[in-house]
Motif scaffolding. Structure first.
Motif, PDB file in Angstrom:
ATOM      1  N   VAL A   7       0.836  -1.201   0.000  1.00  0.00           N
ATOM      2  CA  VAL A   7       0.000   0.000   0.000  1.00  0.00           C
ATOM      3  C   VAL A   7       0.870   1.249   0.000  1.00  0.00           C
ATOM      4  CG1 VAL A   7      -1.714   1.310   1.310  1.00  0.00           C
ATOM      5  CG2 VAL A   7      -1.924  -1.167   1.115  1.00  0.00           C
ATOM      6  N   ALA A   8       1.918   1.255   0.845  1.00  0.00           N
ATOM      7  CA  ALA A   8       2.815   2.410   0.901  1.00  0.00           C
ATOM      8  C   ALA A   8       3.521   2.620  -0.433  1.00  0.00           C
ATOM      9  CB  ALA A   8       3.835   2.220   2.028  1.00  0.00           C
ATOM     10  N   ALA A   9       3.938   1.509  -1.069  1.00  0.00           N
ATOM     11  CA  ALA A   9       4.615   1.623  -2.358  1.00  0.00           C
ATOM     12  C   ALA A   9       3.684   2.207  -3.423  1.00  0.00           C
ATOM     13  CB  ALA A   9       5.133   0.253  -2.793  1.00  0.00           C
ATOM     14  N   LEU A  10       2.410   1.777  -3.403  1.00  0.00           N
ATOM     15  CA  LEU A  10       1.449   2.313  -4.372  1.00  0.00           C
ATOM     16  C   LEU A  10       1.248   3.817  -4.172  1.00  0.00           C
ATOM     17  CD1 LEU A  10      -1.285  -0.501  -4.386  1.00  0.00           C
ATOM     18  CD2 LEU A  10       0.299   0.057  -6.237  1.00  0.00           C
ATOM     19  N   ILE A  11       1.109   4.218  -2.899  1.00  0.00           N
ATOM     20  CA  ILE A  11       0.915   5.649  -2.621  1.00  0.00           C
ATOM     21  C   ILE A  11       2.139   6.443  -3.047  1.00  0.00           C
ATOM     22  CG2 ILE A  11       0.486   7.353  -0.816  1.00  0.00           C
ATOM     23  CD1 ILE A  11      -0.917   5.108   0.776  1.00  0.00           C
TER      24      ILE A  11
END
Length: 717
Positions: free
Chosen positions: A300-304
């Motif tokens: 999720v952090a990588a996508l954001i």
């Protein structure tokens, strides 16, 4: 140098991974807070009014059950579900059935309980409900009261009970003339409420914690890192192809990352309450849960981070970003590059737009309106497929629709302005200015305006022509009357002083000719004025038109010979009897033949031909003119218009006008045409039948002529 740059990029990427890992670990550390919030959360219990409102259906069934129970004929099998629900509720309340006079009908109810149920002022019951049924089986009233209820709650419950009271009105036997009362004490009400089961907390209960606010904080921190980390020298700006994602894809990817909140909440709940992965080895379960949670938060952090890193170029690239990093611009460039595609699409939409601008309301427009409705329906269906994000699509669609309608209304206003300009010109009498321009929806009105303009113009020209003809009429009449009148006055003066008898006879002869000339002129003027005013009296009768034309030729034979003309007659061999005015028809032929003798070139041939057609008779007269035919053939049959403008020949100038008027009064036509020096007159007379009453009595007393079958009738215009 290249190796150093590569190492620098690797260090920057490693720092990014470590920062994202720290953020993910920090998010996992908040699980303890979420767990405490879940443990402290107690589902809200229903209040007294909600519980009592929920039993309205059971009481409606109870009315029917208790009424039948009075007679002991209740069928438990038919109402098994209702009987069970009401039977459970009945254990916690007092209830009884009374007749319309208040007499108890239910067995087994002691008198003290009956008094309490019937007492409307008692505070013994925390809840009391009274149903009253009329003789027709309808509910005439519901009264709710109780010490546990406020007046507002009593009113709300009465409304709710009344709505559900008709639940069992479909039963064949209705409740008639009954009063059914229920009562529940505060102790019984509390016991009943304690038996109601409430669901245990589930994964959805995480909404009652601060998990969503913590997720939003996590989201904003990662977004801020994506925007600010490139300013750190050790990290630098990420320039790989992966960070060149188009604007639309980056926004969509950020929405996907934000949409993971529900999935993450479900993961957190199951991790706290029992673990995601369950095996017999507890330590392995814990390690697996930590690994899965950490991996999910990293993704999720990588996508954001990825999405906002791509969007960061909006600030660094400026206007060039929108040209280079948007799919919309690429599609527009591709469309512009393919000129044929652009022309086809532009032509298609322009055709549809023009169809809207040129709707013809004189014809049925159902198909076009149906197309618009279907197109709008398809667009709205597509928008509804985006669920929540459909709001943004709807805003975009509304904006495009506004722009389209603004352009459409603007074009309509321009075309309406053209229409107003045309009508104003007509109102000002400017009939020579053509009505031009595309008026779209108003094109049918434009065509009607053209017809009105043409009609006005024709009427004005006709009026101008009539005024000119009136002026010429006065001038010509004055000239033609003055000439013989002057001669008459002159010869009268000469006659007064002349002694010679021979000369006196000569003067008298001149006076006679001039008088006859003046008489003919006045008679012609009188005839044409009557014809113009449609007041000529017609004498219709059966006329042999062949014989009549021959007679005109014989009576004017002297004029024909003196004009040195050779007449060639081509007439039918048989009689041709028609329903005409013989005198007026004779005058038509005479005027035309006399006109020929005046203006035909001497020593030429004149052709007179009569054709017997199916519904009419065609008579043509052709001659070669002695003068140049430079007059207007449309005006030659008007009043006082002559072929010789110098007026060298004798004549009133009314011959052709009289012939035309008499022809039209007999429903025929007279047409004059010229070709070089050839003058041609064509007469068309219809074959009309005499009235029935005339044909039935062809020989009535008092008729001088055997062929006369009609009296005098007024000519119609």
């Amino acid at each position: 140098m290249a190796i150093k740059l590569k190492n620098s990029r690797n260090i920057g990427r490693l720092i990014i991974v470590l920062v994202l890992a720290l953020c993910s670990a920090g998010m996992m550390l908040t699980y303890r807070w979420t767990s405490d919030e879940l443990d402290s959360y107690v589902p809200e219990r229903a209040d007294t009014e909600d519980v009592l409102s929920s039993i309205s259906d059971n009481l409606s069934a109870g009315n029917y059950i208790m009424d039948k129970d009075v007679y002991g004929d209740i069928d438990v099998l038919d109402m098994q579900e209702e009987y069970y629900a009401f039977g459970l509720l009945r254990k916690y309340m007092d209830c009884a059935v009374f007749d319309e006079d208040g007499e108890l009908l239910t067995n087994g109810v002691d008198s003290k309980r009956v008094e309490r149920l019937k007492d409307e002022e008692t505070e013994y019951y925390a809840f009391r409900a009274k149903y009253t049924f009329s003789g027709g089986g309808d509910i005439s009233g519901i009264q709710v009261s109780g010490s546990a209820l406020t007046p507002e709650q009593e009113y709300d419950l009465e409304t709710r009970f009344l709505e559900n009271a008709g639940y069992y009105t479909y039963m064949d036997e209705k409740i008639q003339n009954r009063i059914i009362i229920y009562g529940m004490t505060q102790e019984s009400l509390s016991e009943y409420m304690s038996t109601i089961d409430y669901p245990d907390p589930g994964s959805w209960d995480i909404v009652y914690t601060n998990f969503y606010s913590r997720f939003m904080t996590f989201f904003l921190i990662i977004a801020a890192l994506a925007l600010l980390l490139p300013f750190v020298k050790a990290v630098g700006e990420q320039k790989g192809k992966i960070f060149r994602m188009p604007f639309e894809a980056a926004v969509f990817e950020v929405f996907i990352a934000f949409g993971c909140v529900d999935a993450c909440g479900n993961m957190v709940y199951h991790t706290i309450k029992g673990g995601l992965i369950r095996t017999r080895i507890h330590a392995l379960n814990t390690i697996a849960d930590i690994a899965v949670n950490f991996l999910v938060w990293m993704v999720v952090a990588a996508l954001i981070f990825w999405g906002f890193t791509c969007l960061r170029c909006i600030f660094t690239m400026g206007r060039s970003y929108w040209r280079e990093r948007t799919l919309t611009v690429r599609v527009i460039r591709w469309i512009k590059g393919d000129s044929s595609f652009v022309k086809e699409m532009r032509g298609f939409f322009q055709k549809q737009y023009d169809a809207l601008l040129h709707l013809d309301f004189r014809s049925r427009t159902n198909r076009k309106l149906l197309k618009l409705v279907i197109v709008n329906f398809v667009i709205l269906v597509i928008i509804s497929c985006f669920w929540f994000y459909g709001i943004f699509a709807l805003i975009l669609y509304s904006a495009l629709l506004f722009l389209f309608l603004r352009k459409y209304m603007g074009d309509l206003q321009k075309k309406y302005s053209l229409l107003l300009q045309s009508t104003n010109r007509l109102a000002d009498g400017r009939l020579d200015i053509p009505i031009e321009g595309d008026m779209g929806l108003f094109n049918p009105v434009k065509e009607e305006l053209k017809k009105i303009q043409a009609g006005f113009k024709k009427a004005v020209e006709e009026e101008v022509k009539n005024e000119r003809m009136k002026t010429e009429l006065v001038t010509n009449v004055s000239h033609d009357l003055r000439t013989p009148l002057t001669a008459i006055i002159t010869y009268i003066d000469l006659l007064k002083n002349e002694k010679d008898e021979e000369r006196r006879k000569e003067y008298i002869g001149v006076l006679e000719r001039k008088s006859l000339r003046l008489k003919v002129l006045i008679e012609d003027l009188f005839e044409i004025s009557k014809a113009a005013s449609k007041s000529v009296v017609m004498h219709f009768m059966k006329v042999d038109i062949v014989d009549l034309l021959k007679q005109v030729g014989l009576e004017n034979d002297s004029k024909i010979k003196s004009a040195n003309l050779e007449f060639r007659w081509k007439l039918p061999e048989h009689k041709l009897v028609m329903w005409l005015d013989s005198e007026k028809t004779y005058r038509i032929f005479e005027n035309l033949i006399v006109n020929i003798t005046k203006y035909a070139m001497p020593h030429t041939r004149v052709y007179i031909e009569m054709k017997d057609l199916e519904n009419q008779v065609h008579i043509s007269m052709k001659n070669v003119s002695s003068q140049e035919l430079n007059f207007n053939v449309d005006e030659i049959t008007d009043r006082f218009v002559r072929g010789d403008s110098s007026r060298n020949t004798e004549g009133s100038g009314l011959g052709l006008a009289i012939a035309k008027s008499f022809t039209e009064l007999q429903h025929g036509t007279l047409k004059i045409s010229t070709e070089a020096d050839l003058f041609k007159a064509d007469i068309m007379l219809p074959k009309t039948e005499p009235p029935e009453e005339e044909t039935k009595h062809p020989e009535e007393p008092g008729k001088k002529d055997e062929g006369i079958t009609g009296g005098m009738i007024e000519a119609e215009g």
